[in-house]
Design an enzyme around this catalytic site. Structure first.
Site, PDB file in Angstrom:
ATOM      1  N   CYS A   1       0.809  -1.222   0.000  1.00  0.00           N
ATOM      2  CA  CYS A   1       0.000   0.000   0.000  1.00  0.00           C
ATOM      3  C   CYS A   1       0.841   1.270   0.000  1.00  0.00           C
ATOM      4  CB  CYS A   1      -0.942  -0.013   1.200  1.00  0.00           C
ATOM      5  SG  CYS A   1      -2.243  -1.261   1.063  1.00  0.00           S
TER       6      CYS A   1
ATOM      7  N   SER B   1      -6.627 -10.962 -15.806  1.00  0.00           N
ATOM      8  CA  SER B   1      -5.174 -10.783 -15.796  1.00  0.00           C
ATOM      9  C   SER B   1      -4.763 -10.003 -17.026  1.00  0.00           C
ATOM     10  CB  SER B   1      -4.455 -12.144 -15.769  1.00  0.00           C
ATOM     11  OG  SER B   1      -4.804 -12.912 -16.914  1.00  0.00           O
TER      12      SER B   1
ATOM     13  N   ASP C   1      -8.916  -3.893  -4.281  1.00  0.00           N
ATOM     14  CA  ASP C   1      -7.599  -3.461  -3.824  1.00  0.00           C
ATOM     15  C   ASP C   1      -6.542  -4.374  -4.432  1.00  0.00           C
ATOM     16  OD1 ASP C   1      -5.428  -2.338  -2.331  1.00  0.00           O
ATOM     17  OD2 ASP C   1      -6.856  -1.813  -0.745  1.00  0.00           O
TER      18      ASP C   1
ATOM     19  N   ASP D   1     -11.348  -4.277   3.527  1.00  0.00           N
ATOM     20  CA  ASP D   1     -12.266  -3.167   3.266  1.00  0.00           C
ATOM     21  C   ASP D   1     -13.718  -3.571   3.519  1.00  0.00           C
ATOM     22  OD1 ASP D   1     -10.327  -1.320   2.622  1.00  0.00           O
ATOM     23  OD2 ASP D   1     -10.361  -1.763   0.488  1.00  0.00           O
TER      24      ASP D   1
ATOM     25  N   GLY E   1     -11.558 -14.087 -12.391  1.00  0.00           N
ATOM     26  CA  GLY E   1     -10.926 -12.787 -12.314  1.00  0.00           C
ATOM     27  C   GLY E   1     -10.421 -12.319 -13.658  1.00  0.00           C
TER      28      GLY E   1
ATOM     29  N   ASP F   1     -10.073   0.908   8.214  1.00  0.00           N
ATOM     30  CA  ASP F   1      -8.842   0.127   8.323  1.00  0.00           C
ATOM     31  C   ASP F   1      -7.639   1.017   8.058  1.00  0.00           C
ATOM     32  OD1 ASP F   1      -9.187   0.294   5.552  1.00  0.00           O
ATOM     33  OD2 ASP F   1      -8.670  -1.783   5.183  1.00  0.00           O
TER      34      ASP F   1
ATOM     35  N   LYS G   1       0.494   3.502  -3.166  1.00  0.00           N
ATOM     36  CA  LYS G   1      -0.731   4.248  -3.452  1.00  0.00           C
ATOM     37  C   LYS G   1      -0.410   5.651  -3.962  1.00  0.00           C
ATOM     38  CE  LYS G   1      -4.262   2.363  -0.335  1.00  0.00           C
ATOM     39  NZ  LYS G   1      -5.162   2.695   0.791  1.00  0.00           N
TER      40      LYS G   1
ATOM     41  N   ASP H   1     -14.050   3.084   3.165  1.00  0.00           N
ATOM     42  CA  ASP H   1     -13.278   1.923   2.721  1.00  0.00           C
ATOM     43  C   ASP H   1     -13.906   1.174   1.554  1.00  0.00           C
ATOM     44  OD1 ASP H   1     -11.065   1.872   4.748  1.00  0.00           O
ATOM     45  OD2 ASP H   1     -12.780   1.837   6.089  1.00  0.00           O
TER      46      ASP H   1
END
Length: 322
Positions: free
Chosen positions: A18, A133, A71, A94, A131, A216, A21, A54
Site C-alpha cells: 500500500c 489478468s 484493492d 475493506d 478474475g 482500516d 498508493k 473503505d
C-alpha cells in the site's frame, strides 16, 4: 530461478504494498469532482465517494446492503505465496471495515510475462472465483471483493462522536519492515503474520459492541486514516503516543532509514492539521507509516485492542499528540 539466485519479487516493482498508493492529497484532488456526479439524493447508494470510506455500500432487497471494493498492489514480500495471502487479506479488509461479510471475490493480476516465469503468479494460491489478468511491466495482485452487511449495523468513517475512545487492532510498523525487506532481503515473520491476519474477528467484535465508526489502517498510515475519519465526522482526536503498539523491529528500521516515500508523503499531508506536541520525528514517521493489510481503527472499545486515544470536539488541530 535466475542462475543460482532466487527471484526476489520486490525488485521488480518501484514500490511495495500500500506504500505505492497515489498520495492522499493528490488522490483527493482527482476524485473530488466525481461524488456529485454519481451520488444522488434518495438513491440506494448508502456509502459512496463523499467521505472516502473503505468501500461502497448499496441497499439491496431483503433488508441487506451490498459492500463492493477492490484493492491490489505490487509485491510487498519476495515470496509469491505470502504475497497472495497478504493481498487477499488486505482486499477483504475493506469489507470487514464496513462491518460486512465477504461473499465473493475475483482475482486481479498484472504480470510481466516476458520477464518473470508465469508459474510464480500461480503460487499465490488464492484462486477464488475467476478474475482478470493483463500483461503488465510490474507484477500486481489483488481482489475485487463483494460482501453483505446489515445497513443498520454499518461501520462508517463519518460517525465518530466526541468522548468515545479510539482503539487499534494491529500494531504499526508493517511499512518500515517491508521497506527493509525490499532493500535487504531480510524476512520479518512478525510483519507477515500481521499482514495475513484477517480483520474479520475485530469487525465482528466491533459490531457486537455497538460500534458505528471504524476504518482500516493501510496506505495512508494511522495519522492519514484518522485524519480522514475525524474530518468526515466533524470531530478531532487526541492520540496517546505511548499507548500505540508497534511490531518488534519497527523502531530499529526507522532509525536505520528504512522509510518509504509513501510514509513521508502521508506525514506531509497531515502536518497542517496536526499538533505534534513534543512527539519525536521517529514517532511521527511511525504514526504515518504506510501499512499494508493493517488493523482496524475503531471508535470504541473491543476486547484485546489497546485504546490509543479519544475523540474530541472539533478544534484548531484535527489531531493532537501527547
Amino acid at each position: 530461478m535466475t542462475g543460482s539466485e532466487p527471484i526476489r519479487l520486490t525488485q521488480y516493482a518501484h514500490g511495495g504494498g500500500c506504500a505505492c498508493k497515489i498520495p492522499p492529497g493528490e488522490l483527493e484532488s482527482i476524485v473530488s469532482g466525481l461524488a456529485p456526479a454519481v451520488e444522488r439524493p434518495n438513491s440506494d447508494l448508502i456509502v459512496g465517494l463523499a467521505t472516502g470510506d473503505d468501500a461502497a455500500v448499496v441497499r439491496a432487497d431483503g433488508g441487506l446492503a451490498i459492500v463492493a471494493t477492490t484493492d491490489f498492489f505490487t509485491p510487498v514480500v519476495d515470496d509469491p505465496y505470502d504475497w497472495g495471502r497478504i493481498a487477499a487479506a488486505n482486499a477483504l479488509s475493506d469489507v470487514y471495515a464496513m462491518g460486512g461479510t465477504p461473499v465473493l471475490a475475483v482475482n486481479l493480476l498484472g504480470w510481466p510475462r516476458g520477464v518473470l516465469p508465469f508459474e510464480l503468479a500461480a503460487e499465490g494460491g488464492c484462486h477464488i472465483g475467476g478474475g482478470h489478468s493483463v500483461d503488465d511491466p510490474e507484477p500486481k495482485y489483488g481482489l475485487a471483493a463483494t460482501g453483505i452487511v446489515d445497513p443498520d449495523r454499518l461501520l462508517r468513517n463519518d460517525t465518530a462522536r466526541p468522548g468515545l475512545p479510539l482503539s487499534l487492532t494491529k500494531p504499526l510498523g508493517i511499512g518500515v519492515l517491508n521497506t527493509r525487506h525490499k532493500r535487504t532481503g531480510e524476512r520479518f515473520e512478525q510483519a507477515i503474520e500481521a499482514m495475513t491476519t484477517l480483520n474479520r474477528d475485530a469487525a465482528v467484535a466491533a459490531v457486537r459492541a455497538g460500534v458505528v465508526c471504524a476504518t482500516d489502517v493501510t496506505g495512508f498510515g494511522l495519522l492519514g486514516h484518522l485524519f480522514k475519519t475525524m474530518r468526515a465526522s466533524g470531530t478531532a482526536a487526541e492520540i496517546d503516543v505511548a499507548a500505540v503498539p508497534y511490531l518488534d523491529g519497527a523502531r530499529d528500521a526507522v532509525r536505520a532509514g528504512f522509510v518509504s516515500g509513501g510514509t513521508r508523503r502521508n506525514l506531509d499531508w497531515v502536518l497542517p492539521h496536526l499538533d505534534p506536541g513534543s512527539t519525536s520525528g521517529e514517532d511521527l514517521l511511525l504514526l504515518a507509516d504506510a501499512q499494508t493489510s493493517g488493523g482496524l481503527l475503531v471508535v470504541g472499545e473491543i476486547p484485546g485492542a489497546p485504546v490509543i486515544g479519544r475523540v474530541l470536539p472539533a478544534g484548531t488541530a484535527t489531531i493532537s499528540l501527547r
